[in-house]
Design an enzyme around this catalytic site. Sequence first.
Site, PDB file in Angstrom:
ATOM      1  CB  SER A  74      -0.945   0.013   1.207  1.00  0.00           C
ATOM      2  OG  SER A  74      -0.213   0.070   2.416  1.00  0.00           O
ATOM      3  CB  THR A 188      -2.858   6.146   3.574  1.00  0.00           C
ATOM      4  OG1 THR A 188      -3.643   6.421   2.421  1.00  0.00           O
ATOM      5  CG2 THR A 188      -2.211   7.435   4.051  1.00  0.00           C
ATOM      6  CB  THR A 206      -0.631   6.618  -0.138  1.00  0.00           C
ATOM      7  OG1 THR A 206      -1.473   5.542  -0.523  1.00  0.00           O
ATOM      8  CG2 THR A 206      -0.925   7.809  -1.042  1.00  0.00           C
ATOM      9  NE  ARG A 216      -7.868   7.897  -5.790  1.00  0.00           N
ATOM     10  CZ  ARG A 216      -7.449   7.636  -4.567  1.00  0.00           C
ATOM     11  NH1 ARG A 216      -6.197   7.294  -4.354  1.00  0.00           N
ATOM     12  NH2 ARG A 216      -8.290   7.715  -3.536  1.00  0.00           N
ATOM     13  CB  VAL A 217      -4.467  12.835  -6.943  1.00  0.00           C
ATOM     14  CG1 VAL A 217      -3.901  13.360  -5.626  1.00  0.00           C
ATOM     15  CG2 VAL A 217      -3.375  12.790  -8.010  1.00  0.00           C
ATOM     16  N   GLY A 218      -5.836  10.915  -4.509  1.00  0.00           N
ATOM     17  CA  GLY A 218      -6.770  10.918  -3.394  1.00  0.00           C
ATOM     18  C   GLY A 218      -6.478  12.023  -2.406  1.00  0.00           C
ATOM     19  CG  ASP A 219      -6.984  11.131   1.807  1.00  0.00           C
ATOM     20  OD1 ASP A 219      -6.912  10.090   1.128  1.00  0.00           O
ATOM     21  OD2 ASP A 219      -6.707  11.169   3.017  1.00  0.00           O
ATOM     22  CB  THR A 239      -5.871   5.693   6.436  1.00  0.00           C
ATOM     23  OG1 THR A 239      -5.600   4.623   5.542  1.00  0.00           O
ATOM     24  CG2 THR A 239      -6.593   5.162   7.659  1.00  0.00           C
ATOM     25  N   GLY A 240      -8.103   5.497   4.267  1.00  0.00           N
ATOM     26  CA  GLY A 240      -9.386   5.025   3.760  1.00  0.00           C
ATOM     27  C   GLY A 240      -9.640   5.563   2.365  1.00  0.00           C
ATOM     28  N   GLY A 242      -9.994   7.967  -0.161  1.00  0.00           N
ATOM     29  CA  GLY A 242      -9.563   9.356  -0.157  1.00  0.00           C
ATOM     30  C   GLY A 242     -10.607  10.331  -0.651  1.00  0.00           C
TER      31      GLY A 242
END
Length: 331
Positions: A74, A188, A206, A216-219, A239-240, A242
């Site tokens: 991860s 993350t 992450t 794609r970009v998360g949080d 975490t989770g 995003g």
Amino acid sequence: MTPTRRSVLACAPLSALAGGVAAQAAAPAVMVSTWDFGAAANAAGLAVRADGGSALDMVEAGGRVAEADESNSSVGLGGLPDRDGRVTLDACVMTWAGDIGAVCALEDVVHAVSVARRVMERTPHTMLAGEGARTFAVEQGFETRDLLTPRAEAAWREWLKTADYAPRINSENAGWGGRPGGPGNHDTIGLLAIDAAHRMAGACTTSGMAFKMRGRVGDSPLIGAGLYVDDEVGGATATGVGEDVVRVAGSHAVVEGMRAGLAPAAACRRVIERLARLRGARVAGSQVALLAMDKQGGVGGFALQPGFTYAVIDAAGRTRIERAGALFETP
């Protein structure tokens, strides 16, 4: 010798208490990290603290442990790729002084957390993305290599047989396994630290959702979503999934809850409840978890789903793994 997550976890008891109650009753924490593999990261951070390192040095050292661990699917090297088979990394750092740096969609460089720090320290910007982030890293002397390990490539090729994109809760602790096409989707490590001068910093790094759409970009690289630190109050990380963390500016909202007088676990819970009200049934099968530490070394976390754990270490090196409370606890 650099500690591994296995060596640290061998002597780290798992608390059955939810919501960080045990953590706040124990000695003040000097570092916390998300998930079981955060224990090895904390040990590295504490070693840096003992050598006079800053809170920023601590979280960078911890993040680098996770990034270099090929068995961790991860984060960093060994991270599961996007649907095109490319491993891309996101990371950010934030200091006690409000200095920030981030990278997103970074390829071919293991230590994204260190590149994020360089962005903060050596550019007029707060974030670099994609090819620009990679070019900057190379210019700064970072080595490049293929981040797709044989294990991660095998998992990707197995996934290609169905190309089924579905959430799998708490994948950070479960690791890769189970049915093909059941990829982890919230990958993350978030870290928060207090140094000997009582300054605070945080980091988040992450490889992102397994088999995500390219780009794609998360949080995780977003200050205020995946990470936020306020040296007057404390810090938080997420975490989770995003996308859901971003919807509620998760980490910033937690810090503001602590500013208003809430304990870390209570501040995390309030934001999770807000997310559940906002999204309703759309988050019933997803995981979002928040972790916070206040300036006194009190810690706590809370999640949508059961299973979120975090690692805590105090100044004496006592390490423990805590299990957070959850909104959708199973009966």
